[in-house]
Every structure is written in C-alpha cells, then in structure tokens.
Design a protein around this motif. Structure first.
Motif, PDB file in Angstrom:
ATOM      1  N   PHE A   1      -8.017  11.613 -57.201  1.00 13.92           N
ATOM      2  CA  PHE A   1      -6.991  11.262 -58.173  1.00 13.92           C
ATOM      3  C   PHE A   1      -7.545  10.267 -59.189  1.00 13.92           C
ATOM      4  N   VAL A   2      -7.292  10.556 -60.451  1.00 12.93           N
ATOM      5  CA  VAL A   2      -7.646   9.641 -61.536  1.00 12.93           C
ATOM      6  C   VAL A   2      -6.407   8.812 -61.839  1.00 12.93           C
TER       7      VAL A   2
ATOM      8  N   GLU B   1       3.015  15.162 -48.940  1.00 16.71           N
ATOM      9  CA  GLU B   1       4.041  14.542 -48.110  1.00 16.71           C
ATOM     10  C   GLU B   1       4.009  13.024 -48.254  1.00 16.71           C
ATOM     11  N   PRO B   2       5.106  12.353 -47.950  1.00 20.45           N
ATOM     12  CA  PRO B   2       5.108  10.880 -47.967  1.00 20.45           C
ATOM     13  C   PRO B   2       4.012  10.323 -47.066  1.00 20.45           C
TER      14      PRO B   2
ATOM     15  N   TYR C   1      -1.530  11.469 -51.927  1.00 17.03           N
ATOM     16  CA  TYR C   1      -0.907  11.803 -53.207  1.00 17.03           C
ATOM     17  C   TYR C   1      -0.084  10.647 -53.774  1.00 17.03           C
ATOM     18  N   PHE C   2       0.310   9.690 -52.918  1.00 18.73           N
ATOM     19  CA  PHE C   2       1.219   8.639 -53.369  1.00 18.73           C
ATOM     20  C   PHE C   2       0.629   7.255 -53.123  1.00 18.73           C
TER      21      PHE C   2
ATOM     22  N   ALA D   1       1.314   2.828 -52.851  1.00 17.07           N
ATOM     23  CA  ALA D   1       2.121   1.987 -51.958  1.00 17.07           C
ATOM     24  C   ALA D   1       3.589   1.945 -52.371  1.00 17.07           C
ATOM     25  N   ARG D   2       3.870   2.213 -53.655  1.00 10.05           N
ATOM     26  CA  ARG D   2       5.252   2.205 -54.148  1.00 10.05           C
ATOM     27  C   ARG D   2       5.959   3.534 -53.932  1.00 10.05           C
ATOM     28  N   GLY D   3       5.223   4.530 -53.428  1.00 11.08           N
ATOM     29  CA  GLY D   3       5.806   5.846 -53.260  1.00 11.08           C
ATOM     30  C   GLY D   3       5.731   6.688 -54.509  1.00 11.08           C
ATOM     31  N   LYS D   4       5.002   6.225 -55.530  1.00 15.87           N
ATOM     32  CA  LYS D   4       4.814   6.972 -56.766  1.00 15.87           C
ATOM     33  C   LYS D   4       3.489   7.735 -56.702  1.00 15.87           C
ATOM     34  N   VAL D   5       3.367   8.782 -57.524  1.00 14.25           N
ATOM     35  CA  VAL D   5       2.143   9.580 -57.506  1.00 14.25           C
ATOM     36  C   VAL D   5       0.935   8.696 -57.823  1.00 14.25           C
TER      37      VAL D   5
END
Length: 357
Positions: free
Chosen positions: A34-35, A192-193, A197-198, A200-204
């Motif tokens: 991920f960039v 998945e959570p 992909y995410f 620490a804030r739950g954002k991508v």
C-alpha cells in the motif's frame, strides 16, 4: 466429583476463511503493497477549460511504444470454445482482437492504469469508491464531485461532468495473432477488519499496487482457464493527445510512463496482477508539442503534417527532462513516489508468489 469434558478445538470452515494477512497461514511474501496517502488534504482548483487553447499551457501528442515483459491479458469478459479461435483447448477466455487480427488494449484500460499511479504520486483523491467501503475512506480522499474544484489527477484525467485533458487511443499490437496462456484461479482480496488493508483508525491504509515479478505463474494443478494473451516481448503502439496541460502535469505523466531515470518504473496492465502478469515498459518515441498561438495556427490551418514541432532523439530527451524537473518542484509528492517506486521498480529479480497470497 464429575469430570467436565474438554471442549473440542474449533475447526476452520470454508465460511470462516483464515485471513490472508495471518503469517501462520501465509508464509509467502505479499505480492502487493500500500502506498500511503499524503498528510495534507488535496488542493482543489478550478480546471482548465476545453473552449480555447491556453497560450501558457502545452498542447500536443505523445507517441508511445509499449513492450510486454510478462504475459498480458485484458479480458473481454467472454469465454468461448477453443475452436472459435482455432485453438485446441476446450474453453478460452478472450482478449480483444481487431478485424486485422491484431491484439488490442482498450484505451480505457491504459487510462485507468496510468491514472492510478498519477493519483498515488500527487495529492489527489480516489477516482472510484465502492459503496461497501465508502465509510472506510478518509473524507478528503473521496472522489471529486464538484467540477469547479478538482484535485490534480481529476483536472487531468476527468471527474464527474468533467472530460479531462488527455485522450487515450486504443493500443494496437504490431504483430498478428496471439499466444495461448493459462491463468490460474486467483484469490480474492480480503479487506477484513484488522487486516493490512486498514490502519489503526480503521481507515484504508492507502492505494494498493502489485509488485512486478520476473515471470508470471503458469498452470497450477489444472486449476484455471486458458486465455488469449500477448506473450513476452510483444510490442504495442499508441498515441496520447493532450491540451491545456501544465509543464508539471506533463512531467508527472512522463514519470508515470517510466521516463525518470531516478525512478525507473513500469506499468502493470490488465488481469492476473497478483501472479505477475501485465508488466509493460514504455518508450516515448516522439512528441509533437504546440506551445504558442503560432504553433497552433500553423498546425490547424494545413492538411499536411508539420514536422517542425516533432521532437525526437536528444531534443525529446531534453524536453522530457525539463518537464520532469517541473513536476518534482511543483506537483510530485516525494514520499509517495518513493514508496511506489519500490513496488513498480523495473527490472526486478522478484519471484511471483507461491501458494496463498
């Protein structure tokens, strides 16, 4: 005193798949990275119009040659009997062929590939977001919806109700025919959570790109399907027309096309990216540049091509270098470019993934 029976270990069922980011399940190196997004919010500006040529901007055509480095397949979405394309296989997934039997890469496929890299190395929003994960996208990275205020990538490539400043033609193979390859069954993405992909804030975590590899995975345990494809060293050609482009925007496009010697990257086009397919290098062979009203007047007032504005050889390389310099000073996000160059660097000695990824 009674003995309480111990609970039996819970079995992993197909409906409860193990996360692909679980090192206990997957011992192979991930074929993607991920960039990250830039720290600052995208700077939104009013785009250049299409109603007239701006004398302070660039207009013209780039002539490109693209060479396949790992097998390439861009699906039509149609699977036919092998006899339909005169191949001795039961079924084959087709790729676009022109009436002259030359393979074709749709201009929209090339545009999407180039735009994704352009977005990543500039402070831009995402072009497309699915409704399922919309709440996982930082608000400032949601697609532009106001054509009067657009991010850097949307100004160049287009947005809702905005056409953009670059026209992509179809990309045609120079040779006739195709190669018959085999695409193994691909694993679906698993955002998945708690996965990579995410954040620490739950954002991508950012934009996902697949690494280049030295080869593409071939047939695996008879799982998959035969495909029409362009084999290694197949060569394609195309042209990109542009108008009202700033030097830094054109320079960023040159970087995406792998023309910056400090960041030698290649494109990743079509299907099968996780297994190493779709690596293509780009050569800018010529460029027609119109920089002022006199150039435009002479270009559009005659039926015969004007070679005075056609750049080749050393003159072309000097022009490309000057636009790249402008891009680095005004538009490029250096941390993101460095991250992306690590993934898309070419040549590479990286092997394709083995097993689950």
């Amino acid at each position: 005193m009674t003995n309480t029976p111990k609970p039996k270990p819970r079995k992993q069922t197909p409906s409860q798949p193990v996360s692909r980011d679980d090192a206990a399940v997957n011992n192979t190196q991930k074929p993607y990275k991920f960039v990250s997004f830039p720290q600052e919010r995208p700077r939104l500006e009013h785009p250049a119009g299409h109603d007239k040529f701006d004398k302070n901007r660039l207009h013209g055509t780039l002539f490109l040659t693209l060479k396949v480095k790992t097998s390439l397949h861009i699906s039509t979405g149609i699977v036919v009997p092998g006899n339909d394309v005169q191949i001795r296989v039961s079924l084959i997934k087709t790729m676009v062929q022109g009436i002259d039997k030359h393979l074709v890469i749709q201009g929209s496929s090339l545009k999407g590939c180039i735009r994704s890299v352009y977005e990543a190395i500039t402070n831009s929003t995402l072009a497309v977001v699915t409704s399922r994960f919309r709440d996982k996208i930082p608000n400032e990275r949601l697609p532009c919806r106001n054509k009067e205020q657009l991010c850097p990538a949307s100004q160049v490539f287009g947005a809702l109700d905005w056409q953009g400043l670059i026209e992509f033609n179809d990309v045609k193979c120079e040779s006739i025919g195709f190669n018959t390859g085999f695409m193994p069954s691909l694993y679906r993405p698993r955002p998945e959570p708690g996965s990579a992909y995410f954040d620490a804030r739950g954002k991508v975590a950012g934009r996902k790109f697949y690494y280049h590899t030295i080869r593409a995975i071939e047939k695996v345990q008879n799982q998959g399907i035969a495909v029409q494809q362009a084999a290694r060293e197949y060569t394609f050609t195309t042209q990109l027309q542009f108008k009202n482009i700033k030097p830094e925007e054109l320079g960023t496009l040159f970087i995406v096309l792998g023309q910056d010697s400090n960041y030698p990257i290649a494109l990743k086009v079509g299907g099968g990216k996780p297994i190493g397919m779709g690596t293509m290098t780009v050569e800018v062979t010529q460029a027609k540049i119109l920089q002022n009203f006199e150039d435009l007047r002479s270009h559009y007032s005659t039926y015969t091509p004007d070679k005075d504005h056609l750049l080749t050889g050393e003159a072309l390389q000097t022009f490309i270098a000057s636009q790249i310099k402008a891009a680095h000073s005004r538009l490029i996000q250096l941390p993101q470019l460095q991250q992306l160059a690590e993934v898309l660097h070419y040549p590479t000695d990286r092997e394709p993934p083995e097993g689950m990824y």
